[in-house]
Design a protein around this motif. Structure first.
Motif, PDB file in Angstrom:
ATOM      1  N   PHE A  54      -0.360  12.617 -28.624  1.00  0.00           N
ATOM      2  CA  PHE A  54      -1.327  13.689 -28.359  1.00  0.00           C
ATOM      3  C   PHE A  54      -0.857  15.059 -28.859  1.00  0.00           C
ATOM      4  N   MET A  55       0.372  15.172 -29.350  1.00  0.00           N
ATOM      5  CA  MET A  55       0.846  16.432 -29.939  1.00  0.00           C
ATOM      6  C   MET A  55       2.075  16.168 -30.793  1.00  0.00           C
ATOM      7  N   LYS A  56       2.342  17.088 -31.735  1.00  0.00           N
ATOM      8  CA  LYS A  56       3.464  16.957 -32.660  1.00  0.00           C
ATOM      9  C   LYS A  56       4.319  18.221 -32.597  1.00  0.00           C
ATOM     10  N   PHE A  57       5.616  18.040 -32.819  1.00  0.00           N
ATOM     11  CA  PHE A  57       6.557  19.152 -32.914  1.00  0.00           C
ATOM     12  C   PHE A  57       7.055  19.205 -34.358  1.00  0.00           C
ATOM     13  N   ASN A  58       6.762  20.284 -35.025  1.00  0.00           N
ATOM     14  CA  ASN A  58       7.100  20.398 -36.445  1.00  0.00           C
ATOM     15  C   ASN A  58       8.090  21.538 -36.667  1.00  0.00           C
ATOM     16  N   TYR A  59       9.345  21.263 -36.389  1.00  0.00           N
ATOM     17  CA  TYR A  59      10.402  22.254 -36.559  1.00  0.00           C
ATOM     18  C   TYR A  59      11.452  21.728 -37.533  1.00  0.00           C
ATOM     19  N   LYS A  60      12.065  22.661 -38.248  1.00  0.00           N
ATOM     20  CA  LYS A  60      13.231  22.304 -39.042  1.00  0.00           C
ATOM     21  C   LYS A  60      14.421  22.122 -38.101  1.00  0.00           C
ATOM     22  N   ALA A  61      15.380  21.333 -38.537  1.00  0.00           N
ATOM     23  CA  ALA A  61      16.530  21.029 -37.680  1.00  0.00           C
ATOM     24  C   ALA A  61      17.224  22.293 -37.197  1.00  0.00           C
ATOM     25  N   GLU A  62      17.380  23.267 -38.102  1.00  0.00           N
ATOM     26  CA  GLU A  62      18.105  24.492 -37.736  1.00  0.00           C
ATOM     27  C   GLU A  62      17.298  25.398 -36.814  1.00  0.00           C
ATOM     28  N   GLU A  63      15.993  25.162 -36.694  1.00  0.00           N
ATOM     29  CA  GLU A  63      15.142  25.982 -35.827  1.00  0.00           C
ATOM     30  C   GLU A  63      15.165  25.503 -34.379  1.00  0.00           C
ATOM     31  N   LEU A  64      15.546  24.263 -34.148  1.00  0.00           N
ATOM     32  CA  LEU A  64      15.398  23.666 -32.823  1.00  0.00           C
ATOM     33  C   LEU A  64      16.260  24.340 -31.763  1.00  0.00           C
ATOM     34  N   ILE A  65      17.339  24.984 -32.156  1.00  0.00           N
ATOM     35  CA  ILE A  65      18.241  25.627 -31.213  1.00  0.00           C
ATOM     36  C   ILE A  65      17.540  26.676 -30.362  1.00  0.00           C
ATOM     37  N   SER A  66      16.425  27.222 -30.841  1.00  0.00           N
ATOM     38  CA  SER A  66      15.726  28.268 -30.088  1.00  0.00           C
ATOM     39  C   SER A  66      14.296  27.871 -29.721  1.00  0.00           C
ATOM     40  N   GLN A  67      14.020  26.582 -29.693  1.00  0.00           N
ATOM     41  CA  GLN A  67      12.654  26.126 -29.421  1.00  0.00           C
ATOM     42  C   GLN A  67      12.519  25.530 -28.011  1.00  0.00           C
ATOM     43  N   TYR A  68      11.494  26.036 -27.300  1.00  0.00           N
ATOM     44  CA  TYR A  68      11.160  25.546 -25.959  1.00  0.00           C
ATOM     45  C   TYR A  68       9.642  25.372 -25.878  1.00  0.00           C
ATOM     46  N   PRO A  69       9.066  24.493 -26.706  1.00  0.00           N
ATOM     47  CA  PRO A  69       7.599  24.408 -26.786  1.00  0.00           C
ATOM     48  C   PRO A  69       6.974  23.960 -25.468  1.00  0.00           C
ATOM     49  N   VAL A  70       5.801  24.519 -25.207  1.00  0.00           N
ATOM     50  CA  VAL A  70       5.078  24.248 -23.975  1.00  0.00           C
ATOM     51  C   VAL A  70       4.062  23.125 -24.186  1.00  0.00           C
ATOM     52  N   ILE A  71       3.976  22.232 -23.219  1.00  0.00           N
ATOM     53  CA  ILE A  71       2.869  21.275 -23.139  1.00  0.00           C
ATOM     54  C   ILE A  71       1.925  21.826 -22.078  1.00  0.00           C
ATOM     55  N   ASP A  72       0.756  22.259 -22.487  1.00  0.00           N
ATOM     56  CA  ASP A  72      -0.110  22.944 -21.525  1.00  0.00           C
ATOM     57  C   ASP A  72      -0.640  21.989 -20.467  1.00  0.00           C
ATOM     58  N   ARG A  73      -1.122  22.545 -19.384  1.00  0.00           N
ATOM     59  CA  ARG A  73      -1.517  21.777 -18.214  1.00  0.00           C
ATOM     60  C   ARG A  73      -2.581  20.718 -18.543  1.00  0.00           C
ATOM     61  N   GLY A  74      -3.542  21.119 -19.355  1.00  0.00           N
ATOM     62  CA  GLY A  74      -4.607  20.183 -19.697  1.00  0.00           C
ATOM     63  C   GLY A  74      -4.089  18.928 -20.354  1.00  0.00           C
ATOM     64  N   LYS A  75      -3.145  19.088 -21.282  1.00  0.00           N
ATOM     65  CA  LYS A  75      -2.557  17.925 -21.960  1.00  0.00           C
ATOM     66  C   LYS A  75      -1.737  17.091 -20.986  1.00  0.00           C
ATOM     67  N   VAL A  76      -1.029  17.759 -20.077  1.00  0.00           N
ATOM     68  CA  VAL A  76      -0.238  17.019 -19.087  1.00  0.00           C
ATOM     69  C   VAL A  76      -1.144  16.191 -18.190  1.00  0.00           C
ATOM     70  N   PHE A  77      -2.213  16.803 -17.676  1.00  0.00           N
ATOM     71  CA  PHE A  77      -3.114  16.076 -16.769  1.00  0.00           C
ATOM     72  C   PHE A  77      -3.775  14.888 -17.474  1.00  0.00           C
ATOM     73  N   ALA A  78      -4.129  15.069 -18.746  1.00  0.00           N
ATOM     74  CA  ALA A  78      -4.832  14.009 -19.479  1.00  0.00           C
ATOM     75  C   ALA A  78      -3.895  12.899 -19.943  1.00  0.00           C
ATOM     76  N   ASN A  79      -2.597  13.199 -20.061  1.00  0.00           N
ATOM     77  CA  ASN A  79      -1.675  12.246 -20.689  1.00  0.00           C
ATOM     78  C   ASN A  79      -0.439  11.978 -19.838  1.00  0.00           C
ATOM     79  N   TYR A  80      -0.532  12.182 -18.531  1.00  0.00           N
ATOM     80  CA  TYR A  80       0.686  12.115 -17.713  1.00  0.00           C
ATOM     81  C   TYR A  80       1.346  10.735 -17.747  1.00  0.00           C
ATOM     82  N   GLN A  81       0.553   9.663 -17.776  1.00  0.00           N
ATOM     83  CA  GLN A  81       1.169   8.342 -17.809  1.00  0.00           C
ATOM     84  C   GLN A  81       1.866   8.092 -19.141  1.00  0.00           C
ATOM     85  N   LYS A  82       1.286   8.581 -20.233  1.00  0.00           N
ATOM     86  CA  LYS A  82       1.925   8.456 -21.542  1.00  0.00           C
ATOM     87  C   LYS A  82       3.228   9.262 -21.564  1.00  0.00           C
TER      88      LYS A  82
END
Length: 363
Positions: free
Chosen positions: A317-345
């Motif tokens: 239901f979502m993709k993370f598209n970061y370069k390897a060197e960028e990940l050290i400062s990444q804290y992407p959010v999964i918004d509430r709507g996506k969590v509620f719709a996909n919690y079992q996944k």
């Protein structure tokens, strides 16, 4: 005001007050000497790290952006008394805070920019500077608090001036006493003698803030959440949302090696730790249903990439598209709507990922 000093009980000299010639000079002095903002009078033993100067926002550059060890955010505006726009300084500093809050709802971009400024001023990323400045090894809880404060708009405002007039002091007292805002003013008395400099900071607004905090219910004190308070806060939501959040939470309680609760002022957070994979939490669950993936807390590049690739493969239901060197400062959010719709996944994916490392531990 003049200062009289002497050495060995003789040769008394008068030290006359000096002035900062330009606001730039005051900013530079602040970067090098953050102690001139006496936040230790707001909270005992607190220290200020000034992480960025001229931090750009949609409303203009913030003169200085600072943090304390607990993850409180400080927006600092410097003004000389002779500046004609000093009358609007409170509106200006709050406008900057609003812009910071509105345009950094996703804290990943915020931490990216802090890294940029940190490399510029300190030649190291923000996390390294934060840990070295405060003498700590683990900034996970502080960074969780920074994220929570940013998302909640919980920001402390500081006006730094060479002279404060009575009306500004009264206005700060009024705002602190009648609102949720934390606004402080610091008046600097500055003296020079040969190669020596003497700065005497005077803080205004802290006493009113303390009085308000002790007697009003709506000013939130930062405190530790626990299982009971987390469940109680989730229980205020609609039943279908409760079901999703508690399903993820109960899975984390049963499967993780350790549960760490955050100290946010308005939302409870849970940070499960799976030591077979990483010493710190690679995801955070909020009591309102939001989640974040904490790539920046993972201790090696290979493990960050491994997690990103696994989530991209399994989530759907979502993709993370970061370069390897960028990940050290990444804290992407999964918004509430996506969590509620996909919690079992989400649960199935996390279970599958962490099971790999449980098997390695058993071997």
């Amino acid at each position: 005001m003049a200062i009289v000093f002497r050495k060995n009980n003789q040769n008394a000299e008068i030290l006359n007050e000096s002035k900062f010639a330009q606001e730039d000079s005051m900013q530079e002095y602040l970067i090098s000497n953050p102690e001139i903002v006496p936040i230790y009078e707001i909270e005992e033993d607190a220290r200020l790290l000034v992480a960025a100067r001229e931090f750009s926002t949609a409303s203009g550059p913030i003169d200085a952006l600072g943090f304390d060890e607990h993850g409180n955010i400080y927006v600092i505006e410097t003004k000389l008394f002779k500046n004609p726009d000093k009358r609007t300084v409170l509106a200006q500093v709050m406008d900057y805070g609003a812009a910071l809050w509105k345009h950094h709802a996703d804290s990943s971009g915020f931490f990216d920019r802090l890294d940029e400024y940190s490399y510029k001023y300190f030649d190291q990323d923000f996390k390294e500077k934060f840990c070295s400045f405060f003498g700590i090894e683990d900034a996970v809880e502080a960074f969780d608090n920074i994220k929570s404060n940013l998302e909640d708009g919980s920001i402390k405002f500081v006006v730094l001036m060479d002279k404060l007039d009575a009306r500004l002091k009264d206005l700060i007292s009024y705002i602190n006493q009648n609102s949720k805002f934390d606004i402080y003013a610091v008046e600097l008395d500055f003296y020079k003698h040969n190669e020596f400099e003497v700065v005497i900071p005077k803080l205004y607004g802290a006493e009113v803030r303390k009085e308000v905090s002790s007697r009003t219910a709506y000013v939130q004190k930062r405190g530790k959440w626990d299982d009971q308070s987390f469940r109680e806060q989730v229980g205020e939501l609609p039943v279908d949302q409760q079901r999703a959040i508690l399903a993820i939470y109960d899975w984390a309680v049963n499967k993780s090696d350790k549960i760490i609760f955050g100290t946010g002022a308005t939302r409870a957070t849970v940070n499960p730790r799976f030591f077979g994979f990483n010493k710190n939490s690679f995801f955070t669950l909020y009591s309102d249903g939001q989640m974040s993936i904490n790539f920046g807390y993972i201790d090696t590049v290979d493990k960050r990439v491994e997690l990103m690739q696994f989530l991209n493969k399994e989530f759907g239901f979502m993709k993370f598209n970061y370069k390897a060197e960028e990940l050290i400062s990444q804290y992407p959010v999964i918004d509430r709507g996506k969590v509620f719709a996909n919690y079992q996944k989400i649960i199935d994916t996390l279970d599958k990922f962490t099971a790999k490392f449980k098997e390695k531990e058993e071997l």
